[in-house]
Each structure stands twice: as C-alpha cells, then as structure tokens.
Design an enzyme around this catalytic site. Structure first.
Site, mmCIF file in Angstrom:
data_model
loop_
_atom_site.group_PDB
_atom_site.id
_atom_site.type_symbol
_atom_site.label_atom_id
_atom_site.label_comp_id
_atom_site.label_asym_id
_atom_site.label_seq_id
_atom_site.Cartn_x
_atom_site.Cartn_y
_atom_site.Cartn_z
ATOM 1 N N CYS A 94 0.820 -1.218 0.000
ATOM 2 C CA CYS A 94 0.000 0.000 0.000
ATOM 3 C C CYS A 94 0.858 1.276 0.000
ATOM 4 C CB CYS A 94 -0.978 -0.061 1.171
ATOM 5 S SG CYS A 94 -2.435 0.958 0.897
ATOM 6 N N ARG A 128 -12.204 6.361 -2.176
ATOM 7 C CA ARG A 128 -11.239 5.486 -1.488
ATOM 8 C C ARG A 128 -11.630 4.021 -1.695
ATOM 9 N NH1 ARG A 128 -7.557 5.358 2.625
ATOM 10 N NH2 ARG A 128 -7.287 7.596 2.449
ATOM 11 N N HIS A 197 -3.304 -5.976 2.271
ATOM 12 C CA HIS A 197 -3.001 -6.089 3.698
ATOM 13 C C HIS A 197 -3.568 -7.433 4.155
ATOM 14 C CE1 HIS A 197 -2.015 -1.794 4.264
ATOM 15 N NE2 HIS A 197 -3.066 -1.505 3.529
#
Ligand code: GLN
Length: 261
Positions: A94, A128, A197
């Site tokens: 990320c 997002r 993640h």
C-alpha cells in the site's frame, strides 16, 4: 553457519504498519524457522539509517502523513537502491508500494518516491478503495510460481499506474487493486508492490515462499493445517466464494492472463 541467516529489514515500522503489516516479517521468519533456517528481523525506524546488506526489505501501509515522513528519510538514503541493485528482495504494501514508485499523492500534494518500481500513484475521482481484494496472480510475473488466488484487505485513496518496466503482480477478480487496467500490484526484478493487507504473507503463504526462494533457493514444502485453514476461510469469504465459483472473472482478467502468461 552464521552467514546463512536471512536478514529481514522492516523499514519505518512505527510509521508504516497499518493492519498489522509487520506480520509479513513474522511470517517470513517463521516459514524459514519451520524449515530449520534462521532469520534476523531488524526494525529500521527513521534516524537509524537504512542498512545496505539485508536480504529482504519490507514496507507496510500508512496514512498520508506517516507515509510522507517515512519517505523523507528513505529518499535521502541511497542504501535501498543499492541493495536492490545487488539483488535484494523488497516487498511493499500500500503506502510502501506507492513510495517505491516515481511519485505518489499525500494530503493533496504530489511527492517524489524512490523510483525503484516503474509505477506512478495518483488521485483520481474514484472514492477510497476499502474492502476485500481478490486477485489472480499473473504467472509470467511471478516466474510461474503456483501462488493460488491472492487475498487481502485494501484501504487506499490513490491509484497506481504501471510503466513499461513494471509487470502486474495479479489481475483483480474482485475489489479495486491498482485501479487501472484491472490490475493488482507490481513486480520488477525482485521488487514487489501490492495493495494487499492481511498481513499479505499470512493470507498468501505461497507468496511468502516465493520471496524466500529468491534469497535461499528452492524450499521444502510445508504442510501446516492452521495455515491452510486460515487461507481456506479467507477464500470462502464473500468475495472469495464469488470468485471461486468463477462468476466475477471479467474479460479484462482473461485479456491480462493471455497477455502476460
Ligand atoms: N495514504 C495512501 C493512500 O491512501 C496509502 C494508504 C495505506 O497505506 N493504507 O492511498
């Protein structure tokens, strides 16, 4: 033999480590230990200098402010670039992925990255990206390794476009990933960036082994019931179940498979 110890440097762990990305270091260390191989994990916080001689460098995710702080130090040092030149492995998640590229946006400003991956991160009009991410590895990018579907959790505002020197790690099955061309992550030599993640290497142990094999060579197969169970649970989760049934495989996915395999 002391020099067979694999050195894993976690860069800026106090700044970059959202969603337990530090777990990637623990997974690498454990998977070596289970095979009787030793590892040394170094946390390298700003001010302590980036070591040049580690075998594997890890970067995690972080909010814009932390990302900028971490980058300031990394951009100043040429140690990571030299390590990459001599073949060190870098695995970045990320914010870390974005930092390795040419530029990334943080708090409305464009910032220079390290240029170790031929990628550009930028803000688009898209919202997002938050949620589960499932992607199919592109065999040619991972040297034909059998990784199986890659699963993880994503949370990022920026999108990442690949330049010609970077290859995509995977094709998105569900979720957003890079946000361009239905791709997820990037691979360039032994530098790997991803939006996964989870921690990524806990959820995708074959990816951990691929990184390790670049350092120690061929690895013995590990059969670990708990690890298999965790992976199964993740894959059977909502997005995984959809993709496993083959419903969400898009035309773009097929195109990329054809192009990169
Ligand atoms: N700040 C970056 C973005 O929002 C990275 C976020 C993260 O690492 N989770 O795009």
């Amino acid at each position: 033999m002391a020099d067979s110890t694999v050195t894993i440097a976690v860069l800026a762990p106090d700044l970059l480590g959202t969603y337990g990305d530090i777990g990637n270091a623990l997974v690498l260390e454990r998977r070596l230990a289970w095979r009787g191989l030793s590892a040394r994990v170094l946390g390298v916080n700003p001010g302590t200098g980036v070591p040049e001689t580690a075998d594997i460098y890890l970067l995690g995710g972080g909010e814009d402010a932390q990302q900028t702080l971490a980058t300031t130090e990394l951009v100043r040092s040429t140690a990571l670039g030299r390590a990459v030149d001599r073949g060190a492995v870098v695995f970045a998640v990320c914010a870390g992925f974005q930092i390795l590229g040419h530029r990334y946006p943080a708090a409305g400003t464009e910032r220079p990255g390290l240029g170790l991956l031929d990628v550009d991160s930028l803000r688009t009009k898209d919202p997002r990206a938050v949620g589960e991410l499932l992607a199919d590895p592109i065999a040619a990018s991972v040297a034909g390794a059998e990784l199986g579907p890659l699963t993880g959790f994503e949370n990022h505002a920026a999108r990442t476009r690949l330049g010609p020197a970077a290859r995509p790690l995977a094709a998105v099955v569900s979720g957003v990933g890079n946000g361009f061309d239905n791709l997820e992550g990037a691979v360039q030599g032994r530098v790997v960036g991803t939006y996964l993640h989870g921690p990524a290497l806990a959820r995708n142990p074959a990816l951990a082994d691929l990184l390790l094999s670049w350092v120690v060579g061929e690895l013995t197969l590990l059969t670990l019931d708990e690890v298999d169970q965790l992976r199964r649970e993740r894959l059977i989760g909502q997005t995984g179940a959809q993709a496993m049934k083959g419903r969400s495989r898009t035309r773009a996915w097929r195109n990329w498979q054809t192009r990169w395999t």
